[in-house]
Design an enzyme around this catalytic site. Structure first.
Site, mmCIF file in Angstrom:
data_model
loop_
_atom_site.group_PDB
_atom_site.id
_atom_site.type_symbol
_atom_site.label_atom_id
_atom_site.label_comp_id
_atom_site.label_asym_id
_atom_site.label_seq_id
_atom_site.Cartn_x
_atom_site.Cartn_y
_atom_site.Cartn_z
ATOM 1 N N LYS A 161 0.841 -1.195 0.000
ATOM 2 C CA LYS A 161 0.000 0.000 0.000
ATOM 3 C C LYS A 161 0.878 1.248 0.000
ATOM 4 C CE LYS A 161 -3.905 1.777 2.786
ATOM 5 N NZ LYS A 161 -4.691 1.470 4.008
ATOM 6 N N SER A 169 -9.317 -1.371 7.457
ATOM 7 C CA SER A 169 -8.799 -1.168 6.099
ATOM 8 C C SER A 169 -7.945 -2.292 5.539
ATOM 9 C CB SER A 169 -8.015 0.150 6.049
ATOM 10 O OG SER A 169 -8.890 1.240 6.191
ATOM 11 N N SER A 200 -9.391 0.951 3.281
ATOM 12 C CA SER A 200 -8.676 1.835 2.378
ATOM 13 C C SER A 200 -7.586 1.126 1.572
ATOM 14 C CB SER A 200 -8.041 2.983 3.178
ATOM 15 O OG SER A 200 -7.103 2.482 4.118
#
Length: 644
Positions: free
Chosen positions: A242, A341, A317
């Site tokens: 990420k 997330s 996310s």
């Protein structure tokens, strides 16, 4: 030749010990007699299996011929001689037929000058045969019918070409050990898939940045493997992370245009640990900008799509990592989780996601959202792969004092908990309040999860309906991301030094280089002047205590190993519509306790559903055991059809 524990011992298809490779003792070799006590025990085990029957040379040859045909290959092995097929003879024939490289062996009953010694080392290294123990190979032992069936399957696997899609880390390591694959080739395969499905075609928009040095790094790791051997299970394995993990060789952006050229001076702790383990950081994935939401849209990367239904959200996310790993763009990935997330996108993409105990893994070098709740953790297609990543990234970091709590809580390896029978006798609390549904979509999730509970029971678990004390009061508390973000982001930007494109949230807002859909949220966070408020302190202290006490009480009252519930109350929503995940994901961040989500099936619309196991602090091993047993007993994950 002793095998790396990480490479072979965890794979049931590769385990050939005195338990499975039982046979009849037909006369020990002189070397075996020298190892009398160990050999006697193994021989006793072998005698017990006499009923299986001996394998003749003709039977062995015919089975190998069939295996070669099944794998689309040809048998070039010399026809074996003799009435019975000895293990030493099989090793020699395998070495000749498959052109195996000689390798050293350290078995006590195989003399260094024995003519078959190089072949024994070769077949063990190739994963075709194993010893009765670490010290005994028993070259004079006769193969039995059960042994031949195992060898047949292994030869088929050995001869078949490597298939990238849905390959596990163990599959990749085996292919590299067998010479079918190099790390450089593996990287190129993933780059090709990203070009085909992320940049074009279905255009998932999951990957923000690719590492321009990935191929050269892979080549260096291939050379290291050839000269020194692999460092461990992640040697030469491509990983996507990420884009809020600092990488010193690529921009770290949080998905925001404002940070598009920001390259930190050093790697985040977890990134550095992955590199030490030999992993290749293939690239950075899209995220919901600054990790604010659960739909994965950013000013830099746009809207990421769900590979199972490209018109739907991938969750967030960490939705870029979720979509990318589900679509087979890398072996596994890292996400972050402040409120859900890691687990939400894992659930929406039929993945395994681990939110570790706060303090197990360092947050240093992760762009913060709310450090009181922030963690980074693995996202993978299998529980085993997630455990391998957790092994590499967990542990004490002097730059994150919270990780001092991990000391004394780290096992030798989380892969030691991979037990297919792990649910037998386990006591699982089913959080009934978290299963309730209120509309047709939610019912489809609930149906999947109720069925999952039945599966847990079928696999040997005791499922106990439980209610969590004070749940309504717990759920009234907000996330701390609305409180801490401004202050912690400003500290992060200051640590970037003179290279920081902006030095505060206020400067970013003034630049207008961010997702305008988040403008009100950004300004509300900027307006917060201090954390020295009674409201914040109440959340910080009382919310945590209330949640921990509630969870520990119900687990103690019912003697539970874990609590289970739907990871989300609804599946992935259509892009443009409101995405609801429910409040289930709050229990882990509000308490700091670990949770793991694992695929549980699909809705009637073909959207993935996950179930979440929550446990006590630093009890990731138990959660991995339970999740692995469920995974192996159900095999719910399916690859998405949009990225074949």
């Amino acid at each position: 030749m002793k095998l790396h524990r990480w490479n072979w011992k965890k794979s049931g298809a590769l385990l050939l010990t005195g338990v499975l490779m039982t046979g009849v003792w037909t006369g020990a070799s002189p070397q075996a007699e020298a190892a009398s006590s160990s050999a006697s025990a193994a021989a006793s085990s072998a005698r017990d299996a006499a009923a299986q029957g001996f394998v003749t040379a003709d039977q062995f040859y015919l089975s190998m011929k069939e295996a070669a045909a099944e794998a689309g290959s040809a048998l070039t092995m010399d026809a074996p001689q003799g009435a019975k097929m000895l293990r030493s003879n099989a090793a020699v024939l395998f070495r000749q037929w498959l052109n195996l490289k000689d390798a050293a062996e350290t078995f006590d009953d195989v003399a260094d000058d024995a003519p078959y010694a190089p072949a024994v080392g070769a077949v063990v290294k190739a994963g075709l045969m194993e010893g009765y123990s670490d010290t005994l190979f028993m070259p004079g032992q006769t193969l039995l019918a059960g042994d031949l069936a195992v060898l047949h399957d292994r030869v088929v696997s050995y001869l078949k070409p490597f298939v990238l899609e849905e390959a596990t880390i163990t599959d990749m390591q085996l292919a590299m050990d067998q010479g079918k694959l190099t790390s450089k080739q593996l990287v190129q395969m993933y780059l090709d898939r990203i070009a085909k499905y992320d940049d074009q075609g279905v255009s998932l928009q999951a990957v923000l940045t690719l590492n321009p040095d990935a191929l050269s790094i892979a080549g260096a790791l291939d050379q290291e493997r050839a000269t020194q051997g692999p460092r461990g299970p992640l040697h030469g394995i491509p990983i996507l992370v990420k884009d809020n993990f600092d990488t010193a060789d690529m921009p770290t952006t949080a998905g925001c245009l404002c940070l598009k050229d920001s390259i930190p001076d050093k790697d985040a702790y977890q990134i550095a640990k992955l590199k030490e383990a030999g992993a290749i950081i293939l690239g950075k994935t899209n995220l919901h900008e600054f990790a604010f939401g659960i739909t994965t849209s950013s000013s830099l990367g746009g809207q990421t799509k769900n590979p199972y239904a490209p018109g739907h959200y991938p969750g967030g996310s960490s939705g870029g990592t979720g979509a990318a790993i589900a679509a087979n763009f890398a072996a596994a990935g890292l996400g972050t989780d402040t409120g859900g997330s890691i687990r939400i996108p894992s659930s929406f993409n039929s993945l395994v996601g681990i939110r570790p105990t706060i303090g197990l893994s360092s947050r240093d070098g992760i762009i913060p959202l709310a450090l009181t709740q922030d963690v980074g953790g693995p996202m993978a297609r299998t529980v085993e792969d997630a455990a391998i990543l957790l092994d590499a990234t967990a542990g004490y970091d002097p730059d994150d004092i919270a990780t001092a709590y991990s000391l004394g809580h780290l096992p030798a390896s989380y892969t030691d908990f991979l037990d297919a029978d792990g649910l037998k006798g386990a006591r699982i609390g089913v959080a009934v309040e978290l299963l309730q549904s209120g509309n047709d979509q939610e019912k489809s999730v609930s149906d999947v999860v109720y069925h999952a509970v039945d599966e847990l029971k079928a696999l040997g678990a005791v499922a106990i309906p439980v209610t969590i004390p004070n749940l309504a009061e717990i759920n009234k508390y907000p996330s701390l991301s609305g409180y801490e973000f401004k202050f912690q982001l400003n500290e992060y930007l200051q640590e970037l030094g003179n290279d920081a494109p902006y030095h505060s949230l206020a400067e970013i807002i003034a630049s207008e280089e961010y997702d305008k859909a988040q403008e009100q949220s950004m300004k509300a966070r900027e307006a917060r002047e201090t954390l020295e408020t009674a409201e914040y302190k109440d959340i910080l202290l009382n919310r945590t205590k209330l949640t921990r006490d509630a969870l520990l009480k119900v687990m103690a009252d019912y003697d539970l190993d874990a609590i289970v519930y739907p990871t989300t109350t609804q599946p992935a929503a259509v892009i443009g519509e409101n995405q609801v995940s429910g409040a289930n994901n709050r229990l882990s961040p509000f308490s700091g306790f670990p949770a793991i989500t694992v695929p549980a099936g699909f809705t009637t619309d073909g959207l993935p559903v996950g179930i979440e196991f929550l446990g006590k602090a630093f009890d990731e091993g138990t959660l991995i055991k339970l999740a692995y047993s469920y995974e192996q007993g159900t095999h719910h994950r399916q690859a998405p059809k949009s990225t074949p």
